[in-house]
Design a protein around this motif. Sequence first.
Motif, PDB file in Angstrom:
ATOM      1  N   LEU A   1      87.902  79.359  -5.501  1.00  0.00           N
ATOM      2  CA  LEU A   1      88.057  80.699  -4.940  1.00  0.00           C
ATOM      3  C   LEU A   1      87.202  81.900  -4.273  1.00  0.00           C
ATOM      4  O   LEU A   1      87.279  82.141  -3.094  1.00  0.00           O
ATOM      5  N   ILE A   2      86.106  82.210  -5.416  1.00  0.00           N
ATOM      6  CA  ILE A   2      85.517  82.948  -4.348  1.00  0.00           C
ATOM      7  C   ILE A   2      84.538  82.676  -3.122  1.00  0.00           C
ATOM      8  O   ILE A   2      84.322  83.574  -3.233  1.00  0.00           O
ATOM      9  N   SER A   3      83.993  81.991  -3.143  1.00  0.00           N
ATOM     10  CA  SER A   3      83.722  81.003  -2.014  1.00  0.00           C
ATOM     11  C   SER A   3      84.523  81.329  -0.727  1.00  0.00           C
ATOM     12  O   SER A   3      83.835  81.317   0.055  1.00  0.00           O
ATOM     13  N   THR A   4      85.533  80.675  -0.797  1.00  0.00           N
ATOM     14  CA  THR A   4      86.223  80.477   0.019  1.00  0.00           C
ATOM     15  C   THR A   4      87.043  82.315   0.975  1.00  0.00           C
ATOM     16  O   THR A   4      86.966  82.803   2.267  1.00  0.00           O
ATOM     17  N   PHE A   5      86.636  82.883  -0.321  1.00  0.00           N
ATOM     18  CA  PHE A   5      87.602  84.178   0.163  1.00  0.00           C
ATOM     19  C   PHE A   5      86.068  84.698   0.815  1.00  0.00           C
ATOM     20  O   PHE A   5      86.238  85.278   1.966  1.00  0.00           O
ATOM     21  N   TYR A   6      84.762  84.112   0.419  1.00  0.00           N
ATOM     22  CA  TYR A   6      83.727  85.651   0.943  1.00  0.00           C
ATOM     23  C   TYR A   6      83.189  84.759   2.302  1.00  0.00           C
ATOM     24  O   TYR A   6      82.939  84.910   3.219  1.00  0.00           O
TER      25      TYR A   6
ATOM     26  N   VAL B   1      88.414  71.787 -23.283  1.00  0.00           N
ATOM     27  CA  VAL B   1      87.282  71.195 -22.116  1.00  0.00           C
ATOM     28  C   VAL B   1      86.933  71.574 -20.248  1.00  0.00           C
ATOM     29  O   VAL B   1      86.546  71.872 -19.929  1.00  0.00           O
ATOM     30  N   VAL B   2      87.883  69.937 -20.611  1.00  0.00           N
ATOM     31  CA  VAL B   2      88.605  69.185 -19.577  1.00  0.00           C
ATOM     32  C   VAL B   2      89.092  70.935 -18.439  1.00  0.00           C
ATOM     33  O   VAL B   2      88.827  71.166 -17.065  1.00  0.00           O
ATOM     34  N   LEU B   3      89.614  71.149 -19.287  1.00  0.00           N
ATOM     35  CA  LEU B   3      90.347  71.834 -18.835  1.00  0.00           C
ATOM     36  C   LEU B   3      90.363  73.664 -18.076  1.00  0.00           C
ATOM     37  O   LEU B   3      89.830  74.357 -17.131  1.00  0.00           O
ATOM     38  N   GLN B   4      88.976  74.127 -19.057  1.00  0.00           N
ATOM     39  CA  GLN B   4      88.106  74.802 -18.890  1.00  0.00           C
ATOM     40  C   GLN B   4      87.318  74.626 -17.554  1.00  0.00           C
ATOM     41  O   GLN B   4      86.915  76.072 -17.159  1.00  0.00           O
ATOM     42  N   ILE B   5      86.632  73.086 -17.737  1.00  0.00           N
ATOM     43  CA  ILE B   5      85.560  73.525 -16.317  1.00  0.00           C
ATOM     44  C   ILE B   5      86.448  73.345 -15.174  1.00  0.00           C
ATOM     45  O   ILE B   5      86.143  73.912 -14.186  1.00  0.00           O
ATOM     46  N   CYS B   6      87.799  72.334 -15.428  1.00  0.00           N
ATOM     47  CA  CYS B   6      88.582  72.610 -13.739  1.00  0.00           C
ATOM     48  C   CYS B   6      88.588  74.247 -13.368  1.00  0.00           C
ATOM     49  O   CYS B   6      88.968  74.325 -12.222  1.00  0.00           O
ATOM     50  N   ALA B   7      89.495  75.016 -14.319  1.00  0.00           N
ATOM     51  CA  ALA B   7      89.750  76.269 -14.750  1.00  0.00           C
ATOM     52  C   ALA B   7      88.283  77.200 -13.540  1.00  0.00           C
ATOM     53  O   ALA B   7      88.627  78.152 -12.686  1.00  0.00           O
ATOM     54  N   ALA B   8      86.703  76.577 -13.794  1.00  0.00           N
ATOM     55  CA  ALA B   8      86.479  77.347 -13.601  1.00  0.00           C
ATOM     56  C   ALA B   8      85.550  77.118 -11.989  1.00  0.00           C
ATOM     57  O   ALA B   8      85.025  77.541 -11.214  1.00  0.00           O
ATOM     58  N   VAL B   9      85.405  76.035 -11.712  1.00  0.00           N
ATOM     59  CA  VAL B   9      85.679  75.302 -10.658  1.00  0.00           C
ATOM     60  C   VAL B   9      86.433  75.512  -9.260  1.00  0.00           C
ATOM     61  O   VAL B   9      86.534  75.516  -8.403  1.00  0.00           O
ATOM     62  N   VAL B  10      87.767  76.061 -10.232  1.00  0.00           N
ATOM     63  CA  VAL B  10      88.840  76.097  -9.174  1.00  0.00           C
ATOM     64  C   VAL B  10      88.353  77.840  -8.944  1.00  0.00           C
ATOM     65  O   VAL B  10      88.403  78.354  -7.682  1.00  0.00           O
ATOM     66  N   THR B  11      88.231  78.296  -9.640  1.00  0.00           N
ATOM     67  CA  THR B  11      87.850  80.114  -9.745  1.00  0.00           C
ATOM     68  C   THR B  11      86.864  80.484  -8.226  1.00  0.00           C
ATOM     69  O   THR B  11      86.491  80.766  -7.515  1.00  0.00           O
ATOM     70  N   MET B  12      85.498  79.122  -8.321  1.00  0.00           N
ATOM     71  CA  MET B  12      84.268  80.072  -8.089  1.00  0.00           C
ATOM     72  C   MET B  12      83.743  79.011  -6.426  1.00  0.00           C
ATOM     73  O   MET B  12      84.095  79.192  -5.697  1.00  0.00           O
TER      74      MET B  12
END
Length: 248
Positions: free
Chosen positions: A50-55, A37-48
């Motif tokens: 990266l997306i924010s940085t791109f935009y 669960v912790v890994l999934q939360i971390c992956a989701a945060v990292v993805t968000m």
Amino acid sequence: MTLITNTKQEKIVNYGSLQHSMQVEKSRDRRTMKCLVVLQICAAVVTMLLISTFYLTMYPSNKGKKHTPSTNPIQKDNIATLYAIHPTRHSFCFRDGKNGGIIINWAVYNRCNDLDFNNYYAGNFTVGVGGGRAGTIIDLGSRDDLQKKYQYQETVGHGQGYASIHRTNKTLLILKDSYQNHTFQAMGESAALFRDTSSSFSVRVILGHVYALRIIDTYKHKSERVVKMLVLAYQPNESVTIQWKILK
């Protein structure tokens, strides 16, 4: 009695050991689930992130490009073919790049006849026909003729002269010297093209020649259309293919 007691004790010990093993296993499973669960939360945060940085980095750049005019725009190739015996495609409308005629209720009507091929005069372009129309069309000569007359440097393909023709008010301009200098000179044909006229005008179709034409609508005050075109292909009494551009 001792044997039985030992057996029971052994069973109790064995049972207690199994229970303990199961508890340990369940504890490990819970820790594993928590980690996942912790890994999934971390992956989701990292993805968000990266997306924010791109935009934040890319979008403003692209947005700025949309509003910044290019110093070297790619021009659209406007190419059309007119057919002498076609009921609607023997004439052409530069306003929208479509046929000058139209068929409605089993009859042919003039929709917007800026340029006619072969119908008024065989082997000729004609402008200024139709109600309220008047026009002038001038044969500027071949691309070689233009280069010799105006003494600019050409490149392979001999397209610099045609490409450079544009207008400023009532003056046509063409390349001067080298295209790399981006300088221009007035064309001597300007006066004839922009003179007052109240009639139609016709000129012979010649393969490879460049033309300048001007059309006015006497019913509409200050209505004017100025066009340059190049004859790309020509079959006498059959068809002609032109490249064209409105000069604003």
